[in-house]
Design an enzyme around this catalytic site. Sequence first.
Site, short mmCIF file in Angstrom:
data_model
loop_
_atom_site.label_atom_id
_atom_site.label_comp_id
_atom_site.label_asym_id
_atom_site.label_seq_id
_atom_site.Cartn_x
_atom_site.Cartn_y
_atom_site.Cartn_z
CE LYS A 3 -11.99 37.90 -2.09
NZ LYS A 3 -13.36 38.00 -2.65
NE ARG A 4 -17.00 41.68 6.55
CZ ARG A 4 -17.52 42.17 5.46
NH1 ARG A 4 -16.96 41.93 4.31
NH2 ARG A 4 -18.61 42.92 5.49
#
Length: 267
Positions: free
Chosen positions: A93-94
Amino acid sequence: MNRQQLVAQIRLKQSYLCVGLDTDLSKIPAHLQHAPDAIFAFNKAIIDATKDLCVAYKINTAFYEAMGLAGWQAMEKTVNYIPKDILTIADAKRGDIGNTSTQYGKAFFEAFHFDAITVAPYMGADSVKPFLVYKDKWTILLGLTSNEGAKDFELQQMGGEKLYEKVLRTAAGWDTNDNLMFVIGATQASEFENIRKIVPHHFLLVPGVGAQGGSLKEISEKAMNKDVGLLVNASRAIIYASGAADFAEAARKVAKEYQAEMAGYLK
């Protein structure tokens, strides 16, 4: 792994199962908890037991990052152990300003050799496009998640449409459907028909079956497209099917049940 290769694996295995390796040291069987390299030993056994039944493994990086250097090393060993014909997803979830996202891309695609990464879209196109430049890799954008807080932002109306709809519609124009997927939570089944009107051809990564209660049948009926277009993830229901020495056999049994059900929907 490109789209054609992924679809071929789905057809070959009659499965669109993704196994989530959200490995928590406190939850693995007691006989492994104090073993050297316990996380990798557990993951290796799960992979050996399920690799013919699934087409993807999703590694939630938080479980590994929390362990410091040893966790990063276990994650690297796990990714390298997964067969090359199975999609590897870094559930990280960058998403940040462009030059930072570029470094995240290098980290997960070049240093760790993942095939895909989950990305948060909140900061917009310039935070996502550094991932999309990798044409043989997949960027998996958060669309509509299965958590309770999805109603706080994702399901809110915004200029005549829900925010998640705006995200899907906008992001779909950033690239082709060959290396962009969307995360859509299985517990949001009532939205799947609408989602397919917005992104009819993209693959969807669907977490939330099993422990979270999403319906595989409903998802498959509402969201499958001509290329199947689904990766349905199960984590805890598979990897923690047993807390005893037979954990790998128990994991295989549950994974086989998912695969058999999926095979029925593919006919």
